[in-house]
Design an enzyme around this catalytic site. Structure first.
Site, PDB file in Angstrom:
ATOM      1  N   CYS A  87      49.455 114.343  56.575  1.00  0.00           N
ATOM      2  CA  CYS A  87      50.126 115.626  56.394  1.00  0.00           C
ATOM      3  C   CYS A  87      49.890 116.520  57.615  1.00  0.00           C
ATOM      4  CB  CYS A  87      49.668 116.257  55.085  1.00  0.00           C
ATOM      5  SG  CYS A  87      50.806 117.495  54.460  1.00  0.00           S
ATOM      6  N   HIS A 195      50.120 111.655  50.801  1.00  0.00           N
ATOM      7  CA  HIS A 195      48.654 111.766  50.687  1.00  0.00           C
ATOM      8  C   HIS A 195      48.026 110.567  49.959  1.00  0.00           C
ATOM      9  CE1 HIS A 195      48.098 116.017  51.949  1.00  0.00           C
ATOM     10  NE2 HIS A 195      49.359 116.127  51.584  1.00  0.00           N
ATOM     11  N   GLU A 197      44.989 109.782  49.910  1.00  0.00           N
ATOM     12  CA  GLU A 197      43.671 110.175  49.364  1.00  0.00           C
ATOM     13  C   GLU A 197      43.795 110.813  47.984  1.00  0.00           C
ATOM     14  OE1 GLU A 197      45.416 111.986  51.306  1.00  0.00           O
ATOM     15  OE2 GLU A 197      44.942 114.116  51.161  1.00  0.00           O
TER      16      GLU A 197
END
Lengths: 228, 81
Positions: A87, A195, A197
């Site tokens: 990002c 994302h 994560e």
């Protein structure tokens, strides 16, 4: 395996990155590293997290790229250390010239925050070997400026060299060629808007991001001839 | 002492979503003659130096390195006394 998660004023996905690395990479030692640090010696993976950096004044990532730590990232990248920008981290990597292209305002002008389906366009990288080529995975996005742009000649080069790693199945932001993530020519620096994560825990009902981290672990182990 | 006016614009071949939204708003307001809107940035910098050539050389570098992103933006500037 030593992992650095960079922290800029305004980063807000740094702890998510720390937890994801700790949960997915066996034996990982993860440090949060402040943006004023000027060396990243000894790290095997450098993560540049999402959020904002220096208010993203001027352009997203424009000021962050001149932070002392980014000199160290450039040096580490040149030495082959794995770098993962997510990002805002992707925006910083393009501003720093470590990845081609630029990220512009979403065509619809909206901040898009939802799950997104990605094609794994290249499963033959240190970051994606755990996926099957063409596999569709679910990784959330959360950005207002994720509209990837590069000139036609650069796009042709990216395609020819297989540097497009992830593409959206349903383009949310106007990115050229539905690009969600690209890798550098050497194959050790990956930038992506989605994302991973945020997709590593069954409690959050999405574990599609786990294999991205385990792929890096596998590549690192192979590089260091660690079996098991 | 010099004053620089820096104009950063989106490259002609790059889509400007903000400009498109403003154009649409203008049409809604009845300004149907507006054909295209491009949004850019305007910056003012003051230099505390008497060396004009040096100031101009530095300004050029600043534009290339930070003030504009050459992938998607063009820039031009005026340097005034």
């Amino acid at each position: 395996m030593k992992v650095a998660v960079l922290v800029f004023p305004g980063s807000n996905c740094d702890w998510d990155c720390v937890h994801a690395a700790e949960q997915t990479i066996e034996g990982a030692v993860v440090d949060r590293v402040w943006h004023t640090t000027d060396t990243l010696e000894g790290y095997d993976l450098i993560m540049i997290p999402g959020g904002f950096s220096y208010g993203d004044y001027l352009r997203s990532g424009a000021i962050a790229r001149f932070a002392p730590v980014m000199q160290a990232v450039a040096k580490a990248a040149a030495e082959g250390v794995y770098v993962l920008g997510i990002c805002n981290g992707f925006q910083i990597l393009t501003e720093a010239g470590l990845l081609p292209g630029a990220l512009r305002r979403n065509t619809g002008l909206k901040f898009r925050c939802h799950s997104s389906q990605l094609h794994v366009a290249n499963a033959d990288t240190a970051f994606t070997s755990g996926y099957a080529a063409g596999e569709v995975i679910d990784i959330p996005i959360a950005h207002g400026e994720g509209n990837y742009y590069c000139e036609d000649a650069v796009l042709e080069q990216l395609k020819a060299r297989n540097q497009i790693v992830f593409t959206y199945t349903d383009n949310p932001n106007g990115s050229v060629a539905d690009i969600a993530g690209v890798i550098n020519e050497q194959g050790n620096v990956l930038g992506m808007m989605p994302h991973p994560e945020r997709a590593v825990n069954s409690l959050l009902r999405n574990e599609d991001g786990i294999r991205l981290f385990t792929s890096i672990m596998k590549a690192w182990r192979e590089r260091h001839a660690i079996v098991g | 002492m010099f004053k620089a006016k820096v104009y950063v614009t989106t490259k002609a071949n790059v889509l400007d979503p903000q400009g498109a939204a403003v154009q649409q708003a203008l049409h809604t307001m009845g300004y149907s003659a507006v054909d295209d809107v491009r949004i850019g940035k305007y910056m003012e910098l003051t230099f505390d130096t008497t060396d004009r050539a040096q100031a101009e050389a530095e300004l050029e570098q600043m534009c290339k390195k930070l003030l504009a992103n050459p992938v998607v933006e063009d820039y031009r500037y005026e340097l005034e006394d």
